[in-house]
Design a protein around this motif. Structure first.
Motif, PDB file in Angstrom:
ATOM      1  N   LEU A 118       0.973  -1.142  -0.076  1.00 27.90           N
ATOM      2  CA  LEU A 118       0.064   0.130  -0.065  1.00 27.90           C
ATOM      3  C   LEU A 118       0.969   1.228   0.016  1.00 27.90           C
ATOM      4  O   LEU A 118       1.703   1.404   0.695  1.00 27.90           O
ATOM      5  N   SER A 119       0.657   2.121  -0.813  1.00 28.99           N
ATOM      6  CA  SER A 119       1.410   3.417  -1.072  1.00 28.99           C
ATOM      7  C   SER A 119       0.516   4.488  -1.437  1.00 28.99           C
ATOM      8  O   SER A 119      -0.647   4.332  -1.854  1.00 28.99           O
ATOM      9  N   GLY A 120       0.924   5.758  -1.139  1.00 28.70           N
ATOM     10  CA  GLY A 120       0.343   7.004  -1.615  1.00 28.70           C
ATOM     11  C   GLY A 120      -0.607   7.613  -0.815  1.00 28.70           C
ATOM     12  O   GLY A 120      -1.090   8.600  -0.958  1.00 28.70           O
ATOM     13  N   TYR A 121      -0.755   6.891   0.492  1.00 24.94           N
ATOM     14  CA  TYR A 121      -1.574   7.529   1.376  1.00 24.94           C
ATOM     15  C   TYR A 121      -0.930   8.753   2.148  1.00 24.94           C
ATOM     16  O   TYR A 121       0.137   9.120   2.014  1.00 24.94           O
ATOM     17  N   GLY A 122      -1.707   9.734   2.915  1.00 27.04           N
ATOM     18  CA  GLY A 122      -1.305  10.983   3.219  1.00 27.04           C
ATOM     19  C   GLY A 122      -0.533  11.001   4.573  1.00 27.04           C
ATOM     20  O   GLY A 122      -0.739   9.902   5.243  1.00 27.04           O
ATOM     21  N   PRO A 123       0.404  11.812   4.955  1.00 27.15           N
ATOM     22  CA  PRO A 123       1.177  11.644   6.326  1.00 27.15           C
ATOM     23  C   PRO A 123       0.391  11.628   7.514  1.00 27.15           C
ATOM     24  O   PRO A 123      -0.854  12.124   7.458  1.00 27.15           O
ATOM     25  N   GLY A 124       0.616  11.050   8.410  1.00 22.82           N
ATOM     26  CA  GLY A 124      -0.087  10.784   9.465  1.00 22.82           C
ATOM     27  C   GLY A 124      -1.045   9.694   9.674  1.00 22.82           C
ATOM     28  O   GLY A 124      -1.843   9.460  10.393  1.00 22.82           O
ATOM     29  N   LEU A 173      -9.859   1.001   6.657  1.00 23.39           N
ATOM     30  CA  LEU A 173     -10.297   0.998   5.100  1.00 23.39           C
ATOM     31  C   LEU A 173     -10.225  -0.314   4.632  1.00 23.39           C
ATOM     32  O   LEU A 173     -11.225  -0.594   3.605  1.00 23.39           O
ATOM     33  N   PHE A 174      -9.443  -1.210   5.000  1.00 18.30           N
ATOM     34  CA  PHE A 174      -9.714  -2.669   4.514  1.00 18.30           C
ATOM     35  C   PHE A 174     -10.740  -3.527   5.098  1.00 18.30           C
ATOM     36  O   PHE A 174     -10.887  -4.632   4.537  1.00 18.30           O
ATOM     37  N   ALA A 175     -11.162  -3.059   6.301  1.00 17.12           N
ATOM     38  CA  ALA A 175     -12.068  -3.802   7.045  1.00 17.12           C
ATOM     39  C   ALA A 175     -13.224  -4.529   6.419  1.00 17.12           C
ATOM     40  O   ALA A 175     -13.882  -5.605   6.449  1.00 17.12           O
ATOM     41  N   PRO A 176     -14.052  -3.608   5.350  1.00 17.57           N
ATOM     42  CA  PRO A 176     -15.040  -4.185   4.758  1.00 17.57           C
ATOM     43  C   PRO A 176     -14.705  -5.284   3.666  1.00 17.57           C
ATOM     44  O   PRO A 176     -15.745  -6.106   3.347  1.00 17.57           O
ATOM     45  N   TYR A 177     -13.539  -5.576   3.266  1.00 14.24           N
ATOM     46  CA  TYR A 177     -13.013  -6.564   2.340  1.00 14.24           C
ATOM     47  C   TYR A 177     -12.372  -7.636   2.788  1.00 14.24           C
ATOM     48  O   TYR A 177     -12.322  -8.763   2.415  1.00 14.24           O
ATOM     49  N   ARG A 192      -8.068  -4.694  -2.949  1.00 13.61           N
ATOM     50  CA  ARG A 192      -7.186  -4.270  -4.188  1.00 13.61           C
ATOM     51  C   ARG A 192      -8.200  -3.645  -5.371  1.00 13.61           C
ATOM     52  O   ARG A 192      -7.770  -2.595  -5.481  1.00 13.61           O
ATOM     53  N   GLU A 193      -8.927  -4.400  -5.982  1.00 10.80           N
ATOM     54  CA  GLU A 193      -9.923  -4.037  -6.785  1.00 10.80           C
ATOM     55  C   GLU A 193     -10.595  -2.936  -6.562  1.00 10.80           C
ATOM     56  O   GLU A 193     -10.787  -1.933  -7.140  1.00 10.80           O
ATOM     57  N   CYS A 194     -11.361  -2.767  -5.284  1.00  9.03           N
ATOM     58  CA  CYS A 194     -12.277  -1.946  -4.908  1.00  9.03           C
ATOM     59  C   CYS A 194     -11.375  -0.609  -4.163  1.00  9.03           C
ATOM     60  O   CYS A 194     -12.312   0.502  -4.309  1.00  9.03           O
ATOM     61  N   LEU A 195     -10.343  -0.475  -3.600  1.00  8.12           N
ATOM     62  CA  LEU A 195      -9.743   0.438  -3.036  1.00  8.12           C
ATOM     63  C   LEU A 195      -8.675   1.282  -3.480  1.00  8.12           C
ATOM     64  O   LEU A 195      -8.353   2.243  -3.106  1.00  8.12           O
ATOM     65  N   ASN A 196      -8.333   0.658  -4.842  1.00 13.49           N
ATOM     66  CA  ASN A 196      -7.301   1.409  -5.304  1.00 13.49           C
ATOM     67  C   ASN A 196      -7.580   2.809  -6.042  1.00 13.49           C
ATOM     68  O   ASN A 196      -8.762   2.868  -6.436  1.00 13.49           O
ATOM     69  N   GLY A 197      -7.049   3.700  -5.559  1.00  9.83           N
ATOM     70  CA  GLY A 197      -7.528   5.112  -5.950  1.00  9.83           C
ATOM     71  C   GLY A 197      -8.336   5.742  -4.650  1.00  9.83           C
ATOM     72  O   GLY A 197      -8.656   6.902  -4.821  1.00  9.83           O
ATOM     73  N   ALA A 198      -8.741   5.163  -3.758  1.00 11.26           N
ATOM     74  CA  ALA A 198      -9.321   5.622  -2.577  1.00 11.26           C
ATOM     75  C   ALA A 198      -8.787   6.610  -1.921  1.00 11.26           C
ATOM     76  O   ALA A 198      -7.081   6.595  -1.790  1.00 11.26           O
ATOM     77  N   LEU A 199      -9.311   7.525  -1.135  1.00 12.06           N
ATOM     78  CA  LEU A 199      -8.328   8.447  -0.431  1.00 12.06           C
ATOM     79  C   LEU A 199      -8.318   7.949   0.769  1.00 12.06           C
ATOM     80  O   LEU A 199      -9.128   7.158   1.683  1.00 12.06           O
ATOM     81  N   LEU A 200      -6.765   8.117   1.335  1.00 12.44           N
ATOM     82  CA  LEU A 200      -6.489   7.619   2.710  1.00 12.44           C
ATOM     83  C   LEU A 200      -5.387   8.826   3.331  1.00 12.44           C
ATOM     84  O   LEU A 200      -4.559   9.113   2.656  1.00 12.44           O
ATOM     85  N   GLY A 255      -6.190  11.985   2.795  1.00 14.07           N
ATOM     86  CA  GLY A 255      -6.468  12.726   1.923  1.00 14.07           C
ATOM     87  C   GLY A 255      -5.660  12.720   0.542  1.00 14.07           C
ATOM     88  O   GLY A 255      -5.593  13.451  -0.110  1.00 14.07           O
ATOM     89  N   MET A 256      -5.052  11.402   0.310  1.00 17.27           N
ATOM     90  CA  MET A 256      -4.287  11.273  -0.904  1.00 17.27           C
ATOM     91  C   MET A 256      -4.650   9.864  -1.392  1.00 17.27           C
ATOM     92  O   MET A 256      -5.272   8.986  -0.673  1.00 17.27           O
ATOM     93  N   PRO A 257      -4.785   9.733  -2.675  1.00 23.81           N
ATOM     94  CA  PRO A 257      -5.257   8.402  -3.457  1.00 23.81           C
ATOM     95  C   PRO A 257      -4.286   7.426  -3.119  1.00 23.81           C
ATOM     96  O   PRO A 257      -3.034   7.777  -3.473  1.00 23.81           O
ATOM     97  N   VAL A 258      -4.535   6.449  -2.884  1.00 19.09           N
ATOM     98  CA  VAL A 258      -3.632   5.142  -2.635  1.00 19.09           C
ATOM     99  C   VAL A 258      -3.553   4.176  -3.806  1.00 19.09           C
ATOM    100  O   VAL A 258      -4.472   4.285  -4.492  1.00 19.09           O
ATOM    101  N   ARG A 259      -2.334   3.558  -3.866  1.00 20.54           N
ATOM    102  CA  ARG A 259      -2.134   2.695  -4.595  1.00 20.54           C
ATOM    103  C   ARG A 259      -1.781   1.196  -4.073  1.00 20.54           C
ATOM    104  O   ARG A 259      -1.178   1.107  -3.172  1.00 20.54           O
ATOM    105  N   ILE A 260      -2.466   0.163  -4.727  1.00 26.83           N
ATOM    106  CA  ILE A 260      -2.641  -1.014  -3.964  1.00 26.83           C
ATOM    107  C   ILE A 260      -2.046  -2.117  -4.931  1.00 26.83           C
ATOM    108  O   ILE A 260      -2.793  -2.235  -5.860  1.00 26.83           O
TER     109      ILE A 260
END
Length: 116
Positions: A25-31, A40-44, A71-79, A81-86
């Motif tokens: 997982l990368s791309g998420y905001g600091p903090g 974020l992952f709990a529903p899946y 991975r399919e559902c969350l790629n690009g989701a904000l975490l 404040g930033m879009p994540v890459r999975i």
């Protein structure tokens, strides 16, 4: 489901978990915290472990199907404040010892033949 228990000093555990159950997982905001990632992952998928490594994390599970769905559902989701890459976590190929030793012994300069 077992409760999440953080373990320090780890990382990718593909040899301990099942095939494609571990995610990078990368791309998420600091903090961003382990709890933010787990939520974020709990529903899946049930997260067994989160290992933060600075600007990226390994999200380790025991469920390759749930991990693929996350991975399919969350790629690009904000975490944070930033879009994540999975991506599926993959172990880096280790360099052969002969190559490592050659790199260590190459401390001098390279001499090239002169054209006279």
């Amino acid at each position: 489901a077992q409760p999440y228990q953080p373990r320090g000093g780890g990382g990718y555990r593909g040899d301990q978990n099942i095939g494609e159950a571990n995610l990078h997982l990368s791309g998420y905001g600091p903090g961003t915290t382990d709890s933010d990632i787990i939520n974020l992952f709990a529903p899946y998928v049930h997260v067994v472990e989160v290992v933060q490594k600075g600007s990226f994390s390994f999200v380790n599970t025991m469920d390759p199907i749930g991990a693929a769905k996350a991975r399919e559902c969350l790629n690009g989701a904000l975490l944070g404040g930033m879009p994540v890459r999975i991506n599926i976590a993959a172990r880096k190929a280790k360099k052969p010892m002969s190559e490592v030793n050659a790199m260590r012994s190459n401390t001098g300069t390279l001499s090239l033949p002169r054209n006279n």
